[in-house]
Motif scaffolding. Structure first.
Motif, short mmCIF file in Angstrom:
data_model
loop_
_atom_site.label_atom_id
_atom_site.label_comp_id
_atom_site.label_asym_id
_atom_site.label_seq_id
_atom_site.Cartn_x
_atom_site.Cartn_y
_atom_site.Cartn_z
N GLU A 286 0.67 -1.27 0.00
CA GLU A 286 0.11 0.13 0.05
C GLU A 286 0.85 1.30 0.17
O GLU A 286 2.09 1.18 0.05
N VAL A 288 2.60 4.31 1.12
CA VAL A 288 3.19 4.99 2.31
C VAL A 288 3.76 6.41 2.38
O VAL A 288 4.02 7.12 3.04
N LYS A 319 0.15 -0.15 -5.41
CA LYS A 319 1.15 -0.56 -4.79
C LYS A 319 2.54 0.54 -4.90
O LYS A 319 2.42 1.43 -5.87
N ALA A 360 3.88 -2.31 5.67
CA ALA A 360 3.32 -2.36 4.43
C ALA A 360 4.36 -3.18 3.49
O ALA A 360 3.91 -3.54 2.03
#
Ligand SMILES: Cc1cc2nc3c(=O)[nH]c(=O)nc-3n(C[C@H](O)[C@H](O)[C@H](O)COP(=O)(O)OP(=O)(O)OC[C@H]3O[C@@H](n4cnc5c(N)ncnc54)[C@H](O)[C@@H]3O)c2cc1C
Length: 437
Positions: A286, A288, A319, A360
């Motif tokens: 994900e 960040v 991503k 993550a």
């Protein structure tokens, strides 16, 4: 003869020189020992990510050395401009003061440090860089009493020429970089599609008039009357009018079985110290961070980017891909304990900069690299000290790559050497053809 030119090594330099010579109409054979092309700038596909060999960007983008090679091939290399560079210091990001204007606006520098930093930058860019080649940045700044100015010099020398330790940074090499950087409209660019677009573009040009053979390690070069007469791999022996070595100069003496070369060349090549360090690539399930410029830390000096924030095609949708590089002295990289300690230090730093990053992360690729750029640009390893493009006793043999005395550091040296060597080989082959008439 089967080929006009054999190129040994399919990194940036070998592919560039091969493509430039093929473009001129010569029959080229490129031999690469690995299964893939690209050498230290190679890439691989991994679960929808395009993972390069660590952080890769191009100094001066369209005004830089890779673009110059492509222009000579009649092609355009497209760049994406990243966001503004930022400096992580005292637990926060600030704009990186990488020119005099930004130095004076910088909130991280007290006024006295602004004045002294501007004075040192001026001192560096005035006069010819060659005059300062054998002076270290430590000597140049020996009268400096401002810790913030010295810190800034370490950061700028670290990101500019990968020499953050001022004792081992040639003031002349840094000055040459600074002069170019101050003139350049764009300081850094990321090739659209990544290093793949450079590698595949060069391969395409080379194959128009030549051939690329991967998994073909050259083991031995045979000499006859001052010319390289045969190029041997495990599978075959090849013959050509000229031979270009585009592998690191440190490894060239082995191609000749450690003999037949001038002692001075062998010593210079074998003793050339590369830049080294730790590289960390992280695939993140994900987002960040939204940062899309070069990110730099000052203590220790390290640098990285969210590559997929610059070019979204580098990671699957939603991503992120982060690539980070922490330059270290070669003995530290080779020392297991020390390298492990520094990896932990880097992971801790990244955790503080980007909270949630480790939760993550879907994969990580740490690498301990004993060669990043082919040479550390310190006094004794400057343009005037590094191996030349030719060896006096060998007529048809040329040296290319980021360990030569071409301008710049890293990829720039590799591309610039290819431009230079393609000209030398062309002159040599034309001269040899005239003699044969
Ligand atoms: C992590 C990392 C980050 C970097 N970041 C940047 C950056 O941001 N900007 C930049 O400008 N530079 C960067 N660099 C440096 C840059 O990647 C190199 O300067 C450049 O790729 C060197 O190209 P080259 O062709 O001279 O050498 P190499 O890439 O080393 O190519 C040599 C090739 O020869 C092959 N070979 C070796 N021996 C033989 C043999 N006997 N027979 C056949 N083939 C052989 C090798 O497999 C290799 O493919 C980085 C390097 C690393 C490692």
């Amino acid at each position: 003869m089967d080929y006009d030119v054999i190129v040994i090594g399919g990194g940036y330099a070998g592919l560039s020189v091969g493509a430039l010579l093929s473009h001129k109409g010569y029959r080229v054979l490129l031999l690469e020992k690995s299964r893939n092309l690209g050498g230290r700038a190679g890439y691989q596909e991994r679960d929808g990510y395009t993972v390069e060999y660590g952080l890769h960007a191009n100094r001066f983008a369209a005004e830089g050395a890779a673009a110059a090679v492509f222009r000579r091939l009649g092609r355009e290399l497209q760049f994406i401009s990243p966001g503004e560079p930022e400096l992580w210091r005292e637990d926060g990001f600030q704009p990186l003061p990488n020119n005099v204007g930004k130095i004076f606006k910088s909130p991280v520098l007290p006024f006295s440090a602004k004045l002294s930093a501007a004075r040192y930058l001026l001192k560096l860019v005035v006069g010819r860089p060659e005059r300062k080649y054998q002076m270290s940045m430590e000597e140049l700044t020996s009268g400096c009493r401002s810790p913030q100015t010295l810190e800034l010099m370490r950061v700028l020398s670290g990101i500019g020429i990968i020499a953050p330790d001022l004792r081992h940074s040639s003031a002349g090499e840094f000055a040459a970089f600074l002069k170019k950087a101050l003139r350049a409209k764009v300081k850094v660019g990321y090739p659209k599609g990544g290093t793949r677009s450079i590698i595949e573009g060069l391969r395409e040009e080379l194959e128009k008039n030549g051939q690329v053979m991967t998994s073909s390690k050259v083991n031995r070069l045979m000499l006859k009357k001052g010319v390289v007469s045969q190029v041997k791999t495990d599978a075959a022996t090849y013959v050509s009018r000229a031979v270009v070595s585009a592998i690191p100069a440190q490894e060239v003496p082995e191609l000749f079985g450690g003999k037949d070369l001038p002692i001075k060349f062998v010593k210079t090549a074998r003793e050339l110290i590369p830049t080294a360090g730790i590289s960390l690539d992280v695939g993140l399930r994900e987002r960040v961070s939204d940062k899309d410029g070069l990110l730099v830390t000052s203590d220790p000096v390290s640098m990285g980017q969210f590559t997929s924030n610059i070019d979204p095609s580098m990671a699957p949708e939603g991503k992120q891909l982060l690539s980070w590089y922490y330059p270290l002295p070669l003995p530290w990289v080779k020392n297991q304990e020390k390298a492990k300690q520094e990896e932990e230090r880097l992971r801790d730093l990244l955790g503080r900069m980007f909270p949630g990053i480790w939760e993550a992360a879907e994969w990580e690729r740490p690498m301990r690299l004993s060669m990043v750029d082919g040479f550390l640009p310190r006094p004794g390893q400057t343009r005037e000290d590094r191996p030349d493009f030719t060896i006096p006793s060998l007529d048809n043999f040329f040296l290319c790559g980021d360990t030569t005395r071409a301008e710049g550091t890293g990829g720039d040296t590799a591309f610039n050497s290819a431009i230079h060597v393609s000209r030398l080989v062309d002159e040599y082959l034309e001269g040899a053809a005239k003699e044969g008439d």
